[in-house]
Design a protein around this motif. Structure first.
Motif, PDB file in Angstrom:
ATOM      1  N   LEU A  90       0.859  -1.179   0.000  1.00 44.00           N
ATOM      2  CA  LEU A  90       0.000   0.000   0.000  1.00 44.00           C
ATOM      3  C   LEU A  90       0.894   1.227   0.000  1.00 44.00           C
ATOM      4  O   LEU A  90       1.580   1.513   0.979  1.00 44.00           O
ATOM      5  N   TRP A  91       0.910   1.936  -1.101  1.00 41.15           N
ATOM      6  CA  TRP A  91       1.751   3.113  -1.265  1.00 41.15           C
ATOM      7  C   TRP A  91       3.209   2.826  -0.903  1.00 41.15           C
ATOM      8  O   TRP A  91       3.870   3.576  -0.180  1.00 41.15           O
ATOM      9  N   GLY A  92       3.672   1.698  -1.375  1.00 40.64           N
ATOM     10  CA  GLY A  92       5.076   1.331  -1.208  1.00 40.64           C
ATOM     11  C   GLY A  92       5.426   0.698   0.117  1.00 40.64           C
ATOM     12  O   GLY A  92       6.588   0.363   0.353  1.00 40.64           O
ATOM     13  N   ILE A  93       4.455   0.515   1.005  1.00 41.58           N
ATOM     14  CA  ILE A  93       4.755  -0.119   2.291  1.00 41.58           C
ATOM     15  C   ILE A  93       3.882  -1.361   2.458  1.00 41.58           C
ATOM     16  O   ILE A  93       2.836  -1.490   1.816  1.00 41.58           O
ATOM     17  N   ARG A  94       4.307  -2.233   3.311  1.00 41.14           N
ATOM     18  CA  ARG A  94       3.540  -3.435   3.618  1.00 41.14           C
ATOM     19  C   ARG A  94       3.578  -3.674   5.126  1.00 41.14           C
ATOM     20  O   ARG A  94       4.501  -3.237   5.809  1.00 41.14           O
ATOM     21  N   SER A  95       2.562  -4.351   5.625  1.00 40.36           N
ATOM     22  CA  SER A  95       2.516  -4.648   7.061  1.00 40.36           C
ATOM     23  C   SER A  95       3.627  -5.629   7.408  1.00 40.36           C
ATOM     24  O   SER A  95       3.881  -6.587   6.676  1.00 40.36           O
ATOM     25  N   ARG A  96       4.283  -5.386   8.542  1.00 34.61           N
ATOM     26  CA  ARG A  96       5.413  -6.216   8.956  1.00 34.61           C
ATOM     27  C   ARG A  96       5.067  -7.168  10.090  1.00 34.61           C
ATOM     28  O   ARG A  96       5.891  -7.993  10.462  1.00 34.61           O
ATOM     29  N   ASN A  97       3.881  -7.016  10.652  1.00 33.93           N
ATOM     30  CA  ASN A  97       3.444  -7.928  11.704  1.00 33.93           C
ATOM     31  C   ASN A  97       1.930  -7.989  11.684  1.00 33.93           C
ATOM     32  O   ASN A  97       1.262  -7.203  10.996  1.00 33.93           O
ATOM     33  N   VAL A  98       1.372  -8.889  12.462  1.00 32.80           N
ATOM     34  CA  VAL A  98      -0.064  -9.128  12.385  1.00 32.80           C
ATOM     35  C   VAL A  98      -0.856  -7.943  12.926  1.00 32.80           C
ATOM     36  O   VAL A  98      -1.952  -7.645  12.425  1.00 32.80           O
ATOM     37  N   SER A 146      -1.249   5.068   8.804  1.00 28.58           N
ATOM     38  CA  SER A 146      -2.430   5.905   8.657  1.00 28.58           C
ATOM     39  C   SER A 146      -2.319   6.814   7.437  1.00 28.58           C
ATOM     40  O   SER A 146      -3.290   6.988   6.684  1.00 28.58           O
ATOM     41  N   LEU A 147      -1.131   7.390   7.222  1.00 32.10           N
ATOM     42  CA  LEU A 147      -0.943   8.248   6.056  1.00 32.10           C
ATOM     43  C   LEU A 147      -1.048   7.445   4.764  1.00 32.10           C
ATOM     44  O   LEU A 147      -1.653   7.906   3.784  1.00 32.10           O
ATOM     45  N   ALA A 148      -0.466   6.254   4.748  1.00 32.35           N
ATOM     46  CA  ALA A 148      -0.550   5.417   3.545  1.00 32.35           C
ATOM     47  C   ALA A 148      -1.989   5.049   3.233  1.00 32.35           C
ATOM     48  O   ALA A 148      -2.428   5.096   2.074  1.00 32.35           O
ATOM     49  N   ALA A 149      -2.750   4.685   4.265  1.00 30.36           N
ATOM     50  CA  ALA A 149      -4.156   4.350   4.061  1.00 30.36           C
ATOM     51  C   ALA A 149      -4.944   5.571   3.592  1.00 30.36           C
ATOM     52  O   ALA A 149      -5.802   5.474   2.700  1.00 30.36           O
ATOM     53  N   GLY A 150      -4.647   6.736   4.170  1.00 32.70           N
ATOM     54  CA  GLY A 150      -5.341   7.946   3.766  1.00 32.70           C
ATOM     55  C   GLY A 150      -5.059   8.316   2.323  1.00 32.70           C
ATOM     56  O   GLY A 150      -5.967   8.675   1.567  1.00 32.70           O
ATOM     57  N   LEU A 151      -3.796   8.242   1.914  1.00 41.02           N
ATOM     58  CA  LEU A 151      -3.448   8.548   0.533  1.00 41.02           C
ATOM     59  C   LEU A 151      -4.104   7.571  -0.437  1.00 41.02           C
ATOM     60  O   LEU A 151      -4.562   7.954  -1.511  1.00 41.02           O
ATOM     61  N   SER A 152      -4.160   6.301  -0.054  1.00 45.58           N
ATOM     62  CA  SER A 152      -4.814   5.300  -0.893  1.00 45.58           C
ATOM     63  C   SER A 152      -6.299   5.601  -1.066  1.00 45.58           C
ATOM     64  O   SER A 152      -6.841   5.560  -2.175  1.00 45.58           O
ATOM     65  N   GLN A 153      -6.964   5.957   0.046  1.00 43.59           N
ATOM     66  CA  GLN A 153      -8.403   6.208   0.008  1.00 43.59           C
ATOM     67  C   GLN A 153      -8.740   7.511  -0.712  1.00 43.59           C
ATOM     68  O   GLN A 153      -9.789   7.627  -1.345  1.00 43.59           O
ATOM     69  N   VAL A 154      -7.856   8.506  -0.611  1.00 45.97           N
ATOM     70  CA  VAL A 154      -8.124   9.807  -1.235  1.00 45.97           C
ATOM     71  C   VAL A 154      -7.654   9.848  -2.689  1.00 45.97           C
ATOM     72  O   VAL A 154      -8.415  10.219  -3.586  1.00 45.97           O
ATOM     73  N   LEU A 161       5.086  14.666  10.738  1.00 46.83           N
ATOM     74  CA  LEU A 161       4.163  14.255   9.679  1.00 46.83           C
ATOM     75  C   LEU A 161       4.820  14.413   8.315  1.00 46.83           C
ATOM     76  O   LEU A 161       4.674  13.551   7.434  1.00 46.83           O
ATOM     77  N   TYR A 162       5.557  15.516   8.132  1.00 48.89           N
ATOM     78  CA  TYR A 162       6.251  15.717   6.865  1.00 48.89           C
ATOM     79  C   TYR A 162       7.323  14.644   6.641  1.00 48.89           C
ATOM     80  O   TYR A 162       7.572  14.239   5.510  1.00 48.89           O
ATOM     81  N   ASP A 163       7.969  14.192   7.706  1.00 48.40           N
ATOM     82  CA  ASP A 163       8.973  13.132   7.576  1.00 48.40           C
ATOM     83  C   ASP A 163       8.357  11.870   6.969  1.00 48.40           C
ATOM     84  O   ASP A 163       8.946  11.238   6.082  1.00 48.40           O
ATOM     85  N   ASN A 164       7.166  11.526   7.459  1.00 48.99           N
ATOM     86  CA  ASN A 164       6.491  10.333   6.931  1.00 48.99           C
ATOM     87  C   ASN A 164       6.018  10.547   5.490  1.00 48.99           C
ATOM     88  O   ASN A 164       6.066   9.626   4.671  1.00 48.99           O
ATOM     89  N   LEU A 165       5.562  11.749   5.189  1.00 49.87           N
ATOM     90  CA  LEU A 165       5.130  12.038   3.814  1.00 49.87           C
ATOM     91  C   LEU A 165       6.312  11.987   2.856  1.00 49.87           C
ATOM     92  O   LEU A 165       6.180  11.506   1.725  1.00 49.87           O
ATOM     93  N   GLU A 166       7.478  12.478   3.283  1.00 50.02           N
ATOM     94  CA  GLU A 166       8.678  12.387   2.449  1.00 50.02           C
ATOM     95  C   GLU A 166       9.022  10.938   2.150  1.00 50.02           C
ATOM     96  O   GLU A 166       9.420  10.597   1.026  1.00 50.02           O
ATOM     97  N   PHE A 167       8.848  10.076   3.133  1.00 50.23           N
ATOM     98  CA  PHE A 167       9.125   8.655   2.918  1.00 50.23           C
ATOM     99  C   PHE A 167       8.139   8.055   1.915  1.00 50.23           C
ATOM    100  O   PHE A 167       8.531   7.324   1.000  1.00 50.23           O
ATOM    101  N   LEU A 168       6.861   8.367   2.064  1.00 48.44           N
ATOM    102  CA  LEU A 168       5.842   7.798   1.180  1.00 48.44           C
ATOM    103  C   LEU A 168       5.974   8.317  -0.244  1.00 48.44           C
ATOM    104  O   LEU A 168       5.715   7.587  -1.213  1.00 48.44           O
ATOM    105  N   PHE A 169       6.394   9.588  -0.409  1.00 48.01           N
ATOM    106  CA  PHE A 169       6.563  10.149  -1.745  1.00 48.01           C
ATOM    107  C   PHE A 169       7.980   9.959  -2.278  1.00 48.01           C
ATOM    108  O   PHE A 169       8.316  10.458  -3.361  1.00 48.01           O
TER     109      PHE A 169
END
Length: 437
Positions: free
Chosen positions: A225-233, A264-272, A312-320
């Motif tokens: 999901l937006w370049g990331i995947r869940s790492r645990n259950v 949360s940011l990855a899910a939000g970007l996916s949904q929006v 928050l910007y740090d996480n957005l930089e990672f996702l983008f």
């Protein structure tokens, strides 16, 4: 036996209705408490609001009689303003400095000396309680608004050991009746990890559907999901909640580095951006400093907010996939569907059709959380996340903050879901530090 509770100022600033929380017992407010409340009433923040509420409550009670003689409360108890115990002689021997705290202690100690009835000093200040204990007073923290004081917080999932035939049947039919699992009360959207009671590697992860009273498979099954995947259950469960359109309120609790903000940011970007479920991604966090406050910052509003919003910007930089702030600004400006804001500007707004993320929600009070949740408009989804063990607010703790409160009161609502992330994924060092420190 009727007890006498002497309230510290911080109790009323934390909960203005605290004076009505002691049932049939007597409540005493020392004069010094009124003086301290008076110094806070002009503040344009939560403390100022609470100070003004206390003033209004006392003004209404004044109509019932003379406050220094005591007035009856609807709870069956009484309240009075104590004016006749200013002598600090009993306190002066051990604490010679004339401070407001020592004046408060003197009132409680003098009342104890004069009356056989039990006198209890209630304060949220640990040092006041310690000093009171040194003086031989009965002291307590204010516990009325604590969430599950003697129990663990609801985790959002549980591990169940069951017969392997039940696990096999679940994979065949994609459902498992709630009666199949021998467990205490199951909450809507609660997850279970089923393991073989006989010790084999057979296992299954399911979520409780309160409508059908069945455990069903996780509704989100994608790997990336937006370049990331869940790492645990637990992260997989969190994504399942974040992407479920029927769940309008999601609470996520976890230590630093467990992936709350990134998921949360990855899910939000996916949904929006990808699916158009929501029109806008709205991201905010309270401006509560760690350590010494930065003070006033130069520039326009966005310039002032940047240091507070940087996590928050740090996480957005990672996702983008960019490490240049100016490039991220261009991306966000071009998209136009992402808004990063401070909670200071939430009051009076309505947020329809938005994916709302509130980071560091453990630093919010009950009133602030109520203000935020009541801003949620039609077809919106809101995510509250944080770590209740890392609180920077002076009057909140792990059991009284707004995030813990929402987790507890919404756990039986089908419209909400909660998950606790326990395994840190930021780095090995971050996980060890979170555990040891």
């Amino acid at each position: 036996m009727i007890k006498t509770y002497v309230l510290d100022t911080n109790v009323l600033l934390h909960d203005p209705s605290a004076m009505f929380s002691f049932h049939e017992h007597a409540v005493v407010l020392p004069a010094v408490v009124l003086e301290e409340i008076d110094t806070k009433k002009k503040n344009m923040d939560e403390l100022g609001r609470n100070a003004r509420m206390v003033s209004r409550f006392l003004d209404q009670l004044r109509k019932k009689g003379t406050l220094h003689n005591g007035v009856a409360l609807d709870t069956g108890g009484t309240l009075r303003i104590e004016l006749n115990h200013r002598s600090v002689a009993l306190v002066h021997e051990k604490f010679p400095e004339m401070t407001n705290d020592n004046r408060l202690l003197a009132v409680a100690l003098n009342l104890k000396q004069e009356n056989d009835q039990s006198v209890i000093l209630v304060s949220k200040d640990a040092l006041v309680r310690i000093k009171g204990d040194v003086l031989g007073l009965n002291v307590e923290d204010y516990m009325h608004d604590r969430v599950l004081p003697n129990e663990e917080m609801y985790k959002g999932y549980r591990v169940i050991y069951t017969d392997p035939a039940v696990i096999a049947q679940f994979y065949q039919t994609n459902k498992m009746p709630v009666e199949t699992i021998e467990a205490a009360e199951i909450h809507p959207n609660e997850y279970v990890v089923c393991k073989d009671v006989q010790g084999s590697s057979a296992s299954a992860v399911a979520v409780y559907d309160a409508v059908s009273r069945q455990f069903v498979p996780l509704r989100y099954q994608k790997d990336v999901l937006w370049g990331i995947r869940s790492r645990n259950v637990q992260q997989q469960m969190a994504l399942d909640l974040l992407l479920d359109d029927k769940v309008k309120l999601v609470t996520i609790v976890g230590k630093a580095g467990t992936g709350k903000t990134l998921l949360s940011l990855a899910a939000g970007l996916s949904q929006v951006e990808d699916h158009g479920v929501f029109q806008k991604l709205f991201v905010a966090r309270p401006m509560v400093p760690v350590g010494k406050d930065l003070g006033y910052l130069p520039g326009e509003k966005d310039d002032k907010l940047r240091p507070w919003m940087q996590p928050l910007y740090d996480n957005l930089e990672f996702l983008f996939n960019t490490n240049r702030p100016e490039e991220l600004e261009q991306i966000l400006s071009g998209m136009g569907s992402i808004q990063v804001e401070a909670l200071t500007y939430m009051r009076g707004r309505s947020l329809p059709e938005q994916f709302i993320i509130i980071d560091e929600a453990q630093n919010l009070t009950r009133h602030e959380v109520k203000t935020i949740l009541t801003r949620t408009g039609e077809k919106s989804k809101i995510i509250l996340m944080g770590d209740p063990t890392q609180i920077d607010h002076p009057y909140l703790d792990e059991r009284t903050n707004g995030l813990s409160f929402v987790v507890d009161v919404f756990k039986d609502e089908a419209i909400s879901g909660h998950i606790t992330l326990e395994k840190g994924e930021r780095s090995e060092l971050a996980q060890i530090a979170a555990d040891l420190l």
